[in-house]
Each structure stands twice: as C-alpha cells, then as structure tokens.
Scaffold this motif. Structure first.
Motif, PDB file in Angstrom:
ATOM      1  N   LEU A 145      98.995  58.883  47.652  1.00 48.24           N
ATOM      2  CA  LEU A 145      98.641  57.499  47.975  1.00 48.24           C
ATOM      3  C   LEU A 145      99.430  56.510  47.109  1.00 48.24           C
ATOM      4  CD1 LEU A 145      96.782  55.779  49.741  1.00 48.24           C
ATOM      5  CD2 LEU A 145      95.013  55.973  48.001  1.00 48.24           C
ATOM      6  N   MET A 146      99.705  56.901  45.866  1.00 46.12           N
ATOM      7  CA  MET A 146     100.452  56.020  44.975  1.00 46.12           C
ATOM      8  C   MET A 146     101.882  55.806  45.464  1.00 46.12           C
ATOM      9  SD  MET A 146      98.426  54.813  42.876  1.00 46.12           S
ATOM     10  CE  MET A 146      99.597  53.851  41.962  1.00 46.12           C
ATOM     11  N   LEU A 148     102.580  54.640  48.073  1.00 54.12           N
ATOM     12  CA  LEU A 148     102.550  53.394  48.842  1.00 54.12           C
ATOM     13  C   LEU A 148     102.246  52.202  47.945  1.00 54.12           C
ATOM     14  CD1 LEU A 148     100.502  54.780  51.833  1.00 54.12           C
ATOM     15  CD2 LEU A 148     102.934  54.252  51.817  1.00 54.12           C
ATOM     16  N   ARG A 209     104.789  62.504  47.984  1.00 51.81           N
ATOM     17  CA  ARG A 209     104.637  61.133  47.517  1.00 51.81           C
ATOM     18  C   ARG A 209     105.871  60.297  47.858  1.00 51.81           C
ATOM     19  NH1 ARG A 209     103.998  60.150  41.281  1.00 51.81           N
ATOM     20  NH2 ARG A 209     106.245  60.269  41.409  1.00 51.81           N
TER      21      ARG A 209
ATOM     22  N   ARG B 165      92.261  49.927  45.605  1.00 52.79           N
ATOM     23  CA  ARG B 165      93.626  50.325  45.312  1.00 52.79           C
ATOM     24  C   ARG B 165      94.050  49.842  43.931  1.00 52.79           C
ATOM     25  NH1 ARG B 165      97.851  49.042  49.763  1.00 52.79           N
ATOM     26  NH2 ARG B 165      99.576  49.473  48.369  1.00 52.79           N
ATOM     27  N   LEU B 168      92.779  52.305  41.605  1.00 53.89           N
ATOM     28  CA  LEU B 168      93.635  53.486  41.588  1.00 53.89           C
ATOM     29  C   LEU B 168      94.889  53.226  40.762  1.00 53.89           C
ATOM     30  CD1 LEU B 168      94.299  56.342  42.578  1.00 53.89           C
ATOM     31  CD2 LEU B 168      95.265  55.338  44.630  1.00 53.89           C
ATOM     32  N   ALA B 172      96.198  55.272  37.641  1.00 51.45           N
ATOM     33  CA  ALA B 172      97.552  55.835  37.649  1.00 51.45           C
ATOM     34  C   ALA B 172      98.304  55.425  36.383  1.00 51.45           C
ATOM     35  CB  ALA B 172      98.301  55.363  38.894  1.00 51.45           C
ATOM     36  N   VAL B 183     106.882  55.011  40.844  1.00 51.10           N
ATOM     37  CA  VAL B 183     106.427  54.684  42.192  1.00 51.10           C
ATOM     38  C   VAL B 183     106.433  53.180  42.442  1.00 51.10           C
ATOM     39  CG1 VAL B 183     105.013  56.738  42.438  1.00 51.10           C
ATOM     40  CG2 VAL B 183     103.969  54.640  41.599  1.00 51.10           C
ATOM     41  N   LEU B 185     104.963  50.656  40.606  1.00 53.51           N
ATOM     42  CA  LEU B 185     103.844  49.808  40.176  1.00 53.51           C
ATOM     43  C   LEU B 185     104.372  48.768  39.215  1.00 53.51           C
ATOM     44  CD1 LEU B 185     100.753  52.033  39.358  1.00 53.51           C
ATOM     45  CD2 LEU B 185     100.984  50.303  41.107  1.00 53.51           C
TER      46      LEU B 185
END
Lengths: 307, 296
Positions: A145-146, A148, A209, B165, B168, B172, B183, B185
C-alpha cells in the motif's frame, strides 16, 4: 518501411540538429522540459528512457564515461558488468541520486540534467533496492500500500471523517494492492510482518510495492542478489509476467549473467565505466570484448557467458 | 488485620494518576517513534499550552474559543519546530537532535513566560474533585475524568494509526526512514504532522496537569516523571507508555503508603526511578520496546 520514412520526413522538416534540445538542457535549466524535446519525442515515441553521453567522476575516479543508452517501451533491458563497472552509478544517475558531470537523462518527453528524485514516481518511475528498502515492521499488505504513498490523497480531515471521496480513493488503492498481491502470489502472506519472511519473498514484496503504482519504467537494482537458485527462477518469472501483464518497461542491473541472458530483450555491458557492448543476449554473448572483460582470456571451461 | 479496602483505594488512586503520566509519555513516544528524537521540549510544550489556555481564559475568552486558539497555536508551533529545527538538522546524529530539543525546551519556556508572565495561575476545567464512593472505596472524580480523557485520546490515536493513510505513513516512517524516502513519502510533512500531534497531546496533558498542580513554571518538570514511564514501557510503544504509566503510578502510591514509613516517608518522588533503574538492568529496551536485533 513507412515508419522510417515518416521519421525521416520529421527530421528534414525540422532543420534543427536533433541534439539541440540537449544543449538547451545542459545549459543548466534543470528540470524544465527542453526546447525541441517535443520534436525529439515524436522521433522516438517508443523510447521510455534515454541516456545521452553520461559522464560521472568522483574526484579522480571515473565511474561513467560517455555512456549512452536507450530503453524502449515494454522491453526488459539489462545492464551487466563486472564489479565496479559503473552499474550502480548508472542506476543512481537514472534515479537522481547522482548528478552526472555531463550528459542528459530523458524520461518520455521530459529531459533532465539531474533527475528530481522526489518527482520520479510522478513520472511513472519506480525502483527496488539491492539490499531491500522494505518496512520490516509492517505487514505485507501495508508495505505494498505504501507504494501508492506519493499519490495525492484525500485531505487529512476527510480521512478522519471518512468522506465519500476519501472512501473511494481508499477502496481503489486497496483494490490495486489486492490485485498485485495475488498476481505475485503473495496472498498467503498478505498479513504477515514483512521482516519475518524469507529473503526471496521479501524481494517479491518489494517488487509488488514497486508495481502497485503501475509504473511506466521499473528499475531493478540487482534483483537476484542474495536469493537462492529456485527463488531466482521464480523471481525472474515474476519480472517477466509483470512486463507481460502490465506492460511495464524494465531496466535491471545484475551480476547473474546466466539469468539475465534468459530474461532480457537487450543487454548492455559496462566495463570500467564505458559501454563496451549493447545488443540482444546472443550478440552480447558472442562479443569478444565482453568475453575478455569478464574472463580476461577466455578458457574453454570458464565460459559462464555461454550458458 | 490488613486493610484491603485501603489497599484498593491506594491502588486505584495510583493507577488513575498513572494515566496522567502516560499522557505525557505518549507525547514523547509519538515523536521518538517517527523521528528517533527524544523530544526534551515536550514538558515545555505542555507548559506553553496550559499557560496559553489559562491566560486566554483569564482575559475573558470563553472556554471553547480559548481551547481552539490554543490548539491553533500548538499546531503552528509544531510546524515551526519542523521548519526551524528539524529540517536543518536532518541526518544529524540523535544526540545533536536531543541537544536541539533541550535548547528548544528553554526557548519555549522562556517564550511562554515572556508572553504570559511568571505568576502561578489556577486552572478550573469545571470538574470538581469530590470523591465518589464506590462500595466503600473512594475514587477521585477528577482522576476519573482525567483517565477518561486520556483513554479516549489513546483510542483515537490507535484508530488513526490503524485506519488512515496518514496514520500508515506515520507507522512507515517510524519503521524505516530510508524505505519511507524510497516510496516517496515527504518526511518533512510527516514530521510536522507528528509534532502537531505531540502538541495536541501536550495541550490535553497540560490542561489536566495544570488543573491538578496549578499552571506554573514547574509544570514543565512533569517530563521528568515521564522518563521512568518511558524506560518501563519502551520509548517506541504507545501501549508501553500506557502500561508503563499505570505501573509507575501504582508503584509510586503503593510504595509511599507501605514502604515509605520505613524511610520516614517522601519516597513517592523517587520510587519510580528506582523501579525504572531496576528494570533497565533486566530489560534494557523496556517491557514493550522493540528489541534491536543486529547481525554481527
């Protein structure tokens, strides 16, 4: 035949040198798409990634010397080479961790001197890491999910209140994750904590991922390093399936030549920072320079390349 | 004859005051989990929140407006800290960041007193401290209220971490910063959000502690009480902060009542540290902390 003439006509109509765009970019206007790039894109609509004359040196050590490389849409493209040949440097240039001293990187119709790492995902590029960059304390599902995370999400308050908009986005994301998870046969372990899985499975989670955002271009950094032989076979199957299913273009760097030759459409070989060969696996395998680079002198019993 | 009813009363009183410790400790845990920084300024934030609120109320602002205004100030503070302190110091060793928060705590304290003065304020949040009588055991109404507030705050955070989210993303980032960057972030944004959350916790804790002790300079020393809670519960576990707080609260009160007389009383102030020290020797990462397993 007709396509070639069409391209020729475009070139003639332009009466500008094709690398005009390149010069504009190398004059330092970072991530602004360069002049002439649109026309270049018309020339090469199927090129997802183009590297032009990339050079990179760390102090006196030359990591990359005048490397050009193109990656066509939908192909599996490998870069191989002995230790220290510049494979990782090249990948880091593509993902923006290094800025090349000279040369230009082009994603689709956007040209860069230095790739803006933070916007990479927005350009449809995803990557995996040689030593994994998973969230070891989160579940497999959450890890995927991360993938995204970079997408525009519903506002913070909307998430808390659970507005219809937020719910819809959430449902879409979850569906995308479910699809990739089952596609890569990870359904059995979807609730497991990623750090507790065997290494080969963790690699597959990282692949999931990277795939969940449906990247145009997927960069794989030594995807087969450190996994067992049977896992290697599985993983390479998954990589090929991912390309076939999602049409993802794949650029990978790898040590394991046997595996790469079976998997890739085209292979480029680096040695001491230079590209010494580029072509189909068969062409590369037969290339005398490559054999010399890998084995020094080719002995009959050492032809790892020929497997 | 041993007085069990009295024991129960002391125990419940201890547990309820332990909830107040947990509340402070959670502020620490939030920031430590996501950025690896032990935020020494948590106590100063607590003081700042309480002082701002009480000063607004004393100037005639209504309760709700003052609460909203203080909340806004704490959010602004969280974002400012990320911009001015965390961002320039990114990738510095933890000790550097710790020293930065130490400095920050004095700056926030100083600013609070510069802004609102140094007098002691009484804070009345409208809950009288008349004890309940539950089957012969007296329970403080205020303690019960504080525990309920703390409990709902924890429940909210848990839901938030599990189901949104942003939650999450917090988990993370707490799990692996490199992977979080990989990813895509935006760490600065997450950190600003975390400091904001810690500011909200500080506000709630500040109001409850302020109502109990009066709003004054020494309120920022409440952090010192949170430290044994963190040692006990582990620096990176919200559940640990709660259990640690309860344990410390109960131990303190029980020790004071039953062991205190042996030492001539007054051991409430340091019994918690003895417990924390003893536990450190047995379980260095706390009861709930993540054990670091490293390949050698």
């Amino acid at each position: 035949m007709s396509r070639i003439t069409a391209e020729a006509r475009v070139l003639r109509l332009e009466d500008v040198a094709p690398d005009d765009g390149l010069r504009a970019v190398s004059e330092g206007r970072g991530d602004v798409p360069a002049r002439g790039v649109e026309r270049a894109a018309a020339n090469d609509a199927r090129r997802v990634l183009g590297l032009a004359n990339i050079s990179l040196a760390f102090g006196g050590v030359t990591a990359l010397r005048d490397v050009s490389l193109d990656v066509a849409e939908g192909e599996i493209r490998a870069i191989i080479g002995p230790n220290g040949a510049g494979k990782s440097s090249l990948l880091n240039v593509v993902s923006g961790l290094y800025q090349p001293d000279r040369g230009q990187i082009r994603f689709g119709e956007h040209a860069f001197r230095r790739v803006p790492t933070a916007k990479l995902a927005a350009h449809g590029v995803a990557r995996t890491f040689q030593n994994l960059a998973l969230f070891k304390g989160l579940s497999v599902f959450d890890n995927v999910l991360m993938g995204l995370a970079h997408r525009v999400s519903a506002g913070f308050l909307r998430q808390i209140v659970g507005s219809p908009h937020a719910r819809r986005i959430d449902a879409e994301n979850r569906a995308a994750v479910e699809e990739v998870v089952s596609f890569l046969h990870l359904s059995d372990v979807r609730e497991r904590i990623a750090g507790t899985l065997p290494y080969g499975l963790q690699k597959r989670v990282e692949l999931a991922r990277a795939l969940v955002a449906r990247p145009r271009l997927l960069l794989l950094d030594e995807p087969f390093a450190g996994v067992t032989l049977s896992e290697k076979q599985e993983l390479s199957e998954h990589v090929r399936n991912a390309r076939d299913r999602f049409g993802t273009t794949i650029l990978l760097i790898e040590h394991d030549i046997g595996l790469v030759m079976g998997l890739s459409d085209r292979v480029a070989v680096l040695d001491y920072g230079r590209k010494i060969a580029d072509g189909t696996p068969d062409q590369v395998r037969a290339d005398q320079t490559v054999i010399d680079a890998y084995l020094g002198v080719a002995h009959e019993d050492e032809t790892e390349l020929a497997t | 004859m041993f007085d069990y009813q009295f024991l129960l009363e002391v125990l419940i009183g201890g547990l309820l005051s332990g909830v107040m410790y947990s509340l402070v400790a959670i502020g620490f845990v939030l920031i430590y989990k996501t950025s690896g920084v032990l935020n020494f300024a948590q106590g100063a934030m607590l003081l700042f929140a309480a002082l701002t609120f009480v000063s607004l109320v004393e100037r005639g602002t209504s309760f709700v407006v003052a609460l909203a205004a203080t909340l806004a100030v704490m959010i602004a503070l969280g974002i400012a800290v990320e911009r001015a302190v965390l961002r320039p110091l990114v990738n510095q060793p933890p000790i550097t960041l710790f020293m930065a928060t130490l400095g920050l705590s004095y700056i926030i304290e100083g600013a609070a007193q510069l802004l609102w003065g140094t007098q002691v304020h009484g804070l009345d949040i409208g809950v009288s401290d008349i004890p309940f009588d539950v089957g012969g055991v007296f329970i403080s109404r205020f303690d019960l209220f504080a525990a309920a507030v703390a409990g709902s705050l924890v429940a909210l955070f848990t839901l938030f971490f599990r189901y949104t989210r942003t939650g999450l993303s917090f988990r993370a980032v707490a799990d692996d910063q490199f992977a979080a960057l990989a990813v895509g972030l935006r760490l600065p944004r997450v950190w600003a959000a975390v400091w904001t959350a810690a500011g909200i916790v500080a506000l709630v804790a500040g109001l409850l502690w302020g109502a109990r002790l009066g709003v004054q300079f020494s309120l920022s020393l409440v952090v010192l009480k949170a430290l044994p809670v963190l040692v006990l519960g582990g620096f990176d576990s919200i559940a640990g902060a709660i259990v640690g707080g309860l344990l410390i609260g109960a131990t303190e009160k029980l020790a004071e009542v039953y062991v205190g007389p042996l030492f001539g009383g007054g051991i409430e102030a340091w019994a918690a540290y003895v417990v924390a020290l003893a536990l450190l020797l047995v379980r260095p990462s706390g009861l709930f902390g993540q054990k670091l397993v490293e390949r050698v």
